[in-house]
Motif scaffolding. Structure first.
Motif, mmCIF file in Angstrom:
data_model
loop_
_atom_site.group_PDB
_atom_site.id
_atom_site.type_symbol
_atom_site.label_atom_id
_atom_site.label_comp_id
_atom_site.label_asym_id
_atom_site.label_seq_id
_atom_site.Cartn_x
_atom_site.Cartn_y
_atom_site.Cartn_z
ATOM 1 N N ILE A 161 91.470 37.827 -5.703
ATOM 2 C CA ILE A 161 91.047 38.777 -6.734
ATOM 3 C C ILE A 161 89.581 39.140 -6.569
ATOM 4 C CG2 ILE A 161 90.763 39.079 -9.227
ATOM 5 C CD1 ILE A 161 93.219 37.319 -9.619
ATOM 6 N N ASP A 162 88.744 38.176 -6.187
ATOM 7 C CA ASP A 162 87.319 38.458 -5.985
ATOM 8 C C ASP A 162 87.113 39.434 -4.827
ATOM 9 O OD1 ASP A 162 86.733 36.783 -8.075
ATOM 10 O OD2 ASP A 162 86.317 35.037 -6.801
ATOM 11 N N ILE A 163 87.806 39.205 -3.710
ATOM 12 C CA ILE A 163 87.686 40.113 -2.566
ATOM 13 C C ILE A 163 88.192 41.503 -2.930
ATOM 14 C CG2 ILE A 163 88.508 40.554 -0.212
ATOM 15 C CD1 ILE A 163 88.655 37.532 0.195
ATOM 16 N N TRP A 164 89.278 41.548 -3.663
ATOM 17 C CA TRP A 164 89.856 42.822 -4.099
ATOM 18 C C TRP A 164 88.899 43.580 -5.020
ATOM 19 C CZ3 TRP A 164 93.414 43.337 -8.775
ATOM 20 C CH2 TRP A 164 93.965 44.626 -8.848
ATOM 21 N N SER A 165 88.260 42.874 -5.957
ATOM 22 C CA SER A 165 87.333 43.517 -6.898
ATOM 23 C C SER A 165 86.087 44.023 -6.174
ATOM 24 C CB SER A 165 86.943 42.530 -8.004
ATOM 25 O OG SER A 165 88.084 42.095 -8.724
ATOM 26 N N GLU A 166 85.568 43.236 -5.237
ATOM 27 C CA GLU A 166 84.389 43.683 -4.486
ATOM 28 C C GLU A 166 84.702 44.919 -3.653
ATOM 29 O OE1 GLU A 166 83.133 40.387 -2.191
ATOM 30 O OE2 GLU A 166 82.458 39.178 -3.924
ATOM 31 N N ALA A 167 85.907 44.966 -3.080
ATOM 32 C CA ALA A 167 86.283 46.135 -2.279
ATOM 33 C C ALA A 167 86.406 47.378 -3.155
ATOM 34 C CB ALA A 167 87.596 45.857 -1.550
ATOM 35 N N ARG A 168 86.942 47.230 -4.347
ATOM 36 C CA ARG A 168 87.080 48.385 -5.229
ATOM 37 C C ARG A 168 85.734 48.876 -5.727
ATOM 38 N NH1 ARG A 168 92.143 48.589 -9.192
ATOM 39 N NH2 ARG A 168 91.246 50.670 -9.286
ATOM 40 N N ASP A 169 84.766 47.976 -5.860
ATOM 41 C CA ASP A 169 83.432 48.413 -6.272
ATOM 42 C C ASP A 169 82.741 49.221 -5.182
ATOM 43 O OD1 ASP A 169 83.804 47.112 -8.674
ATOM 44 O OD2 ASP A 169 82.794 45.268 -8.028
ATOM 45 N N ARG A 170 83.157 49.067 -3.945
ATOM 46 C CA ARG A 170 82.547 49.808 -2.837
ATOM 47 C C ARG A 170 83.112 51.220 -2.701
ATOM 48 N NH1 ARG A 170 83.582 46.360 2.351
ATOM 49 N NH2 ARG A 170 82.683 48.270 3.260
ATOM 50 N N GLU A 171 84.211 51.504 -3.354
ATOM 51 C CA GLU A 171 84.912 52.773 -3.124
ATOM 52 C C GLU A 171 84.108 53.987 -3.582
ATOM 53 O OE1 GLU A 171 89.425 50.894 -3.576
ATOM 54 O OE2 GLU A 171 88.624 52.274 -5.091
ATOM 55 N N GLU A 172 83.493 53.910 -4.744
ATOM 56 C CA GLU A 172 82.795 55.088 -5.277
ATOM 57 C C GLU A 172 81.566 55.463 -4.443
ATOM 58 O OE1 GLU A 172 82.817 58.322 -7.627
ATOM 59 O OE2 GLU A 172 84.296 56.700 -7.595
ATOM 60 N N PRO A 173 80.660 54.544 -4.117
ATOM 61 C CA PRO A 173 79.534 54.956 -3.249
ATOM 62 C C PRO A 173 79.982 55.401 -1.863
ATOM 63 C CG PRO A 173 79.514 52.574 -3.603
ATOM 64 C CD PRO A 173 80.499 53.132 -4.550
ATOM 65 N N MET A 174 81.074 54.812 -1.347
ATOM 66 C CA MET A 174 81.585 55.253 -0.052
ATOM 67 C C MET A 174 82.098 56.685 -0.123
ATOM 68 S SD MET A 174 83.589 51.964 1.547
ATOM 69 C CE MET A 174 84.413 53.012 2.727
ATOM 70 N N LYS A 175 82.697 57.050 -1.236
ATOM 71 C CA LYS A 175 83.232 58.410 -1.372
ATOM 72 C C LYS A 175 82.114 59.446 -1.338
ATOM 73 C CE LYS A 175 85.030 59.518 -5.310
ATOM 74 N NZ LYS A 175 85.983 59.600 -6.446
ATOM 75 N N VAL A 176 80.983 59.127 -1.945
ATOM 76 C CA VAL A 176 79.849 60.059 -1.934
ATOM 77 C C VAL A 176 79.339 60.259 -0.514
ATOM 78 C CG1 VAL A 176 77.517 60.446 -2.799
ATOM 79 C CG2 VAL A 176 79.245 59.418 -4.296
ATOM 80 N N LYS A 177 79.194 59.166 0.228
ATOM 81 C CA LYS A 177 78.727 59.285 1.614
ATOM 82 C C LYS A 177 79.746 60.001 2.494
ATOM 83 C CE LYS A 177 75.842 55.112 1.652
ATOM 84 N NZ LYS A 177 75.607 53.801 2.304
ATOM 85 N N ALA A 178 81.035 59.719 2.284
ATOM 86 C CA ALA A 178 82.069 60.333 3.116
ATOM 87 C C ALA A 178 82.098 61.847 2.926
ATOM 88 C CB ALA A 178 83.430 59.725 2.776
ATOM 89 N N ARG A 179 81.914 62.298 1.717
ATOM 90 C CA ARG A 179 81.890 63.746 1.481
ATOM 91 C C ARG A 179 80.693 64.389 2.170
ATOM 92 N NH1 ARG A 179 83.440 64.076 -5.012
ATOM 93 N NH2 ARG A 179 85.697 63.704 -4.757
#
Length: 390
Positions: A126-144
């Motif tokens: 659950i900890d690894i899963w939560s940390e990965a989900r927290d990375r999604e939003e800043p990654m989306k900004v850079k990917a765009r």
């Protein structure tokens, strides 16, 4: 169907469980299936169905086989098998209703592409899963920004990490085919993870992101609608809606799915209406259809050359005139039929609520000052009469 955590505070503001899509009661999530077989027991000797429904981010659901015979209930976080590594999701349905859902969606129970549930997720998972989900939003900004720098005609709408953080799936929309080979290299170099690009339609994008429609409710595609059918402008024409793209288009930029909801009812009602292309032949001239009222069953016709004067007739009268025209017979005029329609222009309102009349305050109040003056005069008269008698 919300849990107790979603009640309101003293000031009237909603509390919210703040679980961000992992509500333990599974009642705050979209596309949730109500388990109406939960309180029914199986017959003697029958084993419970060994498949469960697991939901991931943004309503993505898959069905997994419970080969380890784990005791699972709705809301449990489980580690499931994937193409490489494992994924983490939440159990949303168990029991016999899963069999019904799999049969409805034509999902086979045997084959090579069957995935299973490994275990209940541990705290480390659950900890690894939560940390990965927290990375999604800043990654989306850079990917765009990377896609803009490479001048690619595409829009990255969402990013979803696998439960073990070993792979990231980039969801994008595009009008045409996009060559994103260079983009994948940039992503892999920047984010240090395996990359998977997945193209979705504009309606699927709206269902993943969600939102509020023009009706004031949540989008149908993000709450209950799973079958996206094509919507054409003919649906708006049959319902006599103005062909205004700003009003007919949804948040996805396509025609609203709700245009198909009542289309069958309109088509059934239009069966009794004659075609608007058929002209009525009268001795006064040819009459052309100008307008139809599906709800009341009326049509408006105007003579050629007299477009300002419309004559209202019923569908039965129009069909009767068409039958006579097919027999090479003409009616005298449309005024004969239109005069038979007696309209009551007076609006009649009924008190269905049981309240008093709304005009009860409009009546003038009686002038109490005049009454008081008269009463005072009458009281003074006997005293004057006694004085005169003396």
């Amino acid at each position: 169907m919300s849990c107790n955590s979603c009640s309101t505070e003293k000031g009237g503001q909603p509390k919210g469980c703040k679980n961000n899509g992992t509500c333990g009661t599974d009642s705050c999530n979209k596309l949730t299936v109500f388990d109406w077989l939960a309180n029914m027991s199986l017959p003697n000797g029958e084993k419970p169905f060994d498949w469960v429904e697991v939901r991931f981010k943004n309503g993505r659901k898959h069905y997994y086989k419970n080969t380890e015979n784990l005791t699972l209930s709705i809301g449990d976080i489980v580690a499931t098998q994937s193409q490489s590594g494992h994924d983490v999701g939440m159990v949303t349905l168990t029991g016999e209703l899963v069999r019904v859902q799999m049969k409805r969606k034509n999902i086979p129970q045997e084959g090579e592409e069957i995935y299973k549930i490994y275990r209940k997720a541990s705290q480390k998972d659950i900890d690894i899963w939560s940390e990965a989900r927290d990375r999604e939003e800043p990654m989306k900004v850079k990917a765009r920004q990377f896609a803009i720098d490479l001048k690619l005609e595409m829009k990255i709408s969402d990013i979803e990490f696998q439960g073990d953080a070993s792979k990231a799936t980039f969801y994008y929309t595009a009008e045409e085919r996009v060559d994103f080979r260079e983009l994948i290299k940039v992503f892999a170099r920047e984010f240090r993870t395996r990359i998977e690009m997945k193209q979705v339609g504009f309606r699927q994008e709206a269902s993943r992101l969600g939102g509020i429609g023009s009706c004031g409710r949540e989008l149908c595609c993000s709450t209950w609608l799973t079958d996206f059918r094509s919507v054409s402008t003919s649906a708006a024409r049959y319902q006599q809606l103005s062909l205004n793209p700003q009003k007919l288009a949804g948040q996805c930029g396509k025609l609203k799915c709700c245009l198909n909801y009542e289309l069958d009812t309109y088509l059934d009602a239009l069966k009794s209406f004659p075609s608007t292309d058929i002209k009525l032949q009268t001795e006064k001239g040819m009459a052309v259809c100008q307008k139809t009222d599906i709800f009341k069953g009326f049509l408006w016709y105007a003579y050629e050359g007299e477009w300002a004067n419309w004559h209202k007739i019923t569908t039965d009268q129009a069909n009767e005139i068409i039958k006579l025209n097919k027999k090479n017979k003409k009616v005298a005029s449309l005024e004969e039929y239109a005069s038979e329609l007696v309209e009551d222009t007076k609006n009649q309102f009924e008190n269905v609520v049981g309240q008093d009349s709304l005009t009860r305050f409009d009546s003038p109040k009686p002038n109490n000052k005049r009454k008081n003056r008269r009463n005072n005069k009458n009281r003074r008269k006997p005293k004057n009469a006694k004085n005169n008698a003396k």
